[in-house]
Write a protein that holds these residues in place. Structure first.
Motif, mmCIF file in Angstrom:
data_model
loop_
_atom_site.group_PDB
_atom_site.id
_atom_site.type_symbol
_atom_site.label_atom_id
_atom_site.label_comp_id
_atom_site.label_asym_id
_atom_site.label_seq_id
_atom_site.Cartn_x
_atom_site.Cartn_y
_atom_site.Cartn_z
ATOM 1 N N LEU A 109 24.111 31.753 44.388
ATOM 2 C CA LEU A 109 23.621 30.605 44.003
ATOM 3 C C LEU A 109 24.927 29.774 43.458
ATOM 4 O O LEU A 109 25.328 29.967 42.554
ATOM 5 C CB LEU A 109 22.578 30.789 42.854
ATOM 6 N N GLU A 110 25.201 28.515 43.981
ATOM 7 C CA GLU A 110 26.165 27.713 43.684
ATOM 8 C C GLU A 110 26.198 26.570 44.263
ATOM 9 O O GLU A 110 25.699 26.066 45.369
ATOM 10 C CB GLU A 110 27.532 28.405 44.409
ATOM 11 N N LEU A 111 26.133 25.405 43.159
ATOM 12 C CA LEU A 111 25.939 23.983 43.667
ATOM 13 C C LEU A 111 27.220 23.489 44.751
ATOM 14 O O LEU A 111 26.975 22.750 45.545
ATOM 15 C CB LEU A 111 26.277 23.024 42.427
ATOM 16 N N LEU A 112 28.537 24.143 44.548
ATOM 17 C CA LEU A 112 29.521 23.596 45.486
ATOM 18 C C LEU A 112 29.882 24.412 46.717
ATOM 19 O O LEU A 112 30.245 23.545 47.733
ATOM 20 C CB LEU A 112 30.778 23.620 44.711
ATOM 21 N N GLU A 113 28.951 25.254 47.265
ATOM 22 C CA GLU A 113 29.496 26.225 48.426
ATOM 23 C C GLU A 113 28.052 25.716 49.194
ATOM 24 O O GLU A 113 26.865 26.110 49.059
ATOM 25 C CB GLU A 113 29.276 27.448 47.959
ATOM 26 N N PRO A 114 28.576 25.109 50.525
ATOM 27 C CA PRO A 114 27.558 24.681 51.572
ATOM 28 C C PRO A 114 26.491 25.911 51.913
ATOM 29 O O PRO A 114 25.428 25.643 52.102
ATOM 30 C CB PRO A 114 28.170 23.992 52.705
ATOM 31 N N GLU A 115 27.143 27.208 52.022
ATOM 32 C CA GLU A 115 26.312 28.189 52.590
ATOM 33 C C GLU A 115 25.478 28.856 51.560
ATOM 34 O O GLU A 115 25.025 29.957 51.640
ATOM 35 C CB GLU A 115 27.284 29.205 53.386
#
Length: 304
Positions: A109-115
């Motif tokens: 779960l990460e806001l900045l990573e597209p995948e």
């Protein structure tokens, strides 16, 4: 003993949260201060477990007992909501979960990573069941407003499965929030997902683009696409369907399509990105085309 009841609608909550189609309410018995949650007829009940860890601006939330309902199913997104009564108060939770169809699972779960997966949430408490006096905390927005970590272990809206553990922290300037929001779910439901696309989108597509800038001429492109699961590959072609080996790739996430390709020009190669939504028949789409030169165009695609 006479019974008096009141209906509380949560449209004010949902207005904070993407305006999902949802009507909910509660009925209260003043002598016992017990409240009973009810969802709209289109909401789908889930089975499984949901645990919450939160003690902040809104108050101390009950750790368990929140029954969640699915109100939106898409290939890359599930929207859930639910409520529970605790200590004479009514607690609400709105939960929005997204994951690209091309992402591997389990996903971080990460806001900045597209995948990566994305989670946003709204938690609210109605003291004494009175939602006009509610307190709300929204965990979402830009990376400057929220920190997100955790794991999306299973995400399958088509099959009706969601398993995640997430910690969300409000870091917005001047926030009154004093606590992270921890959410852990292991849920199943009877899906109502009806795909818009009845079959693969393989074939020849005619793409017409109209630049947003006034006075710009329309441009027609010819693409030959091949679908393998969620992934799309293809070629750029001439009007006579003589196709090149130019790299074209993307993904289809019913009802959306995303494509990327590179076109040579006199000043160098330009990369294009297309994002659009399909019509109900699945043989047309409309959306936007951008490139790394900063141009923006409206785009319309039709299957030959």
């Amino acid at each position: 003993m006479s019974r008096s009841s009141s209906r509380v609608h949560s449209l004010g909550l949902v207005g904070w949260f993407f305006a999902a189609p949802f009507v909910a309410g509660c009925e209260g018995d003043p002598p016992t201060a017990e409240y009973y949650c009810s969802m709209g007829s289109d909401s789908i009940p889930t089975t499984g477990t949901t645990e919450i860890e939160y003690d902040g601006f809104v108050g101390a939330a009950p750790r368990s007992g929140m029954e969640l309902y699915v109100s939106l199913e898409q290939a890359e997104r599930v929207y859930l909501e639910g409520c529970t009564s605790s200590g004479g108060d009514l607690w609400w939770l709105d939960l929005d979960v997204e994951l690209a169809v091309t992402a591997e699972q389990p996903a971080t779960l990460e806001l900045l990573e597209p995948e990566a997966g994305r989670v946003t949430a709204l938690i609210s408490r109605c003291p004494g069941g009175d939602c006009s006096q509610s307190r709300r905390a929204f965990f979402g927005g830009t990376p400057a407003e929220i920190l997100l970590e955790g794991s999306l272990r299973e995400f399958d809206p088509v099959a009706g499965r969601l398993n995640l553990s997430a910690t969300l922290v409000d870091v917005a300037a001047k926030t009154l929030e004093t606590s992270p929001l921890g959410i852990s779910t292991d849920l199943s439901w009877e899906p109502s997902y009806v795909p818009i696309l009845k079959g693969p989108i393989d074939g020849r597509w005619v793409i017409t683009t109209t630049q947003v800038a006034a006075g710009s001429a329309d441009v027609t492109r010819y693409l030959e696409l091949e679908q393998d699961g969620a992934l799309i590959s293809g070629q750029l072609c001439s009007e006579d369907w003589e196709c090149e080996d130019a790299e074209l790739s993307g993904a289809v996430a019913d009802p959306r399509i995303r494509l990327r390709w590179t076109e040579p020009t006199a000043s160098g190669a330009i990369a294009y990105q297309l994002q659009a939504s399909f019509s109900p028949r699945g043989d047309e789409f409309n959306g936007a085309l951008t490139n790394d030169a900063g141009d923006v165009s409206w785009v319309e695609g039709k299957l030959e």
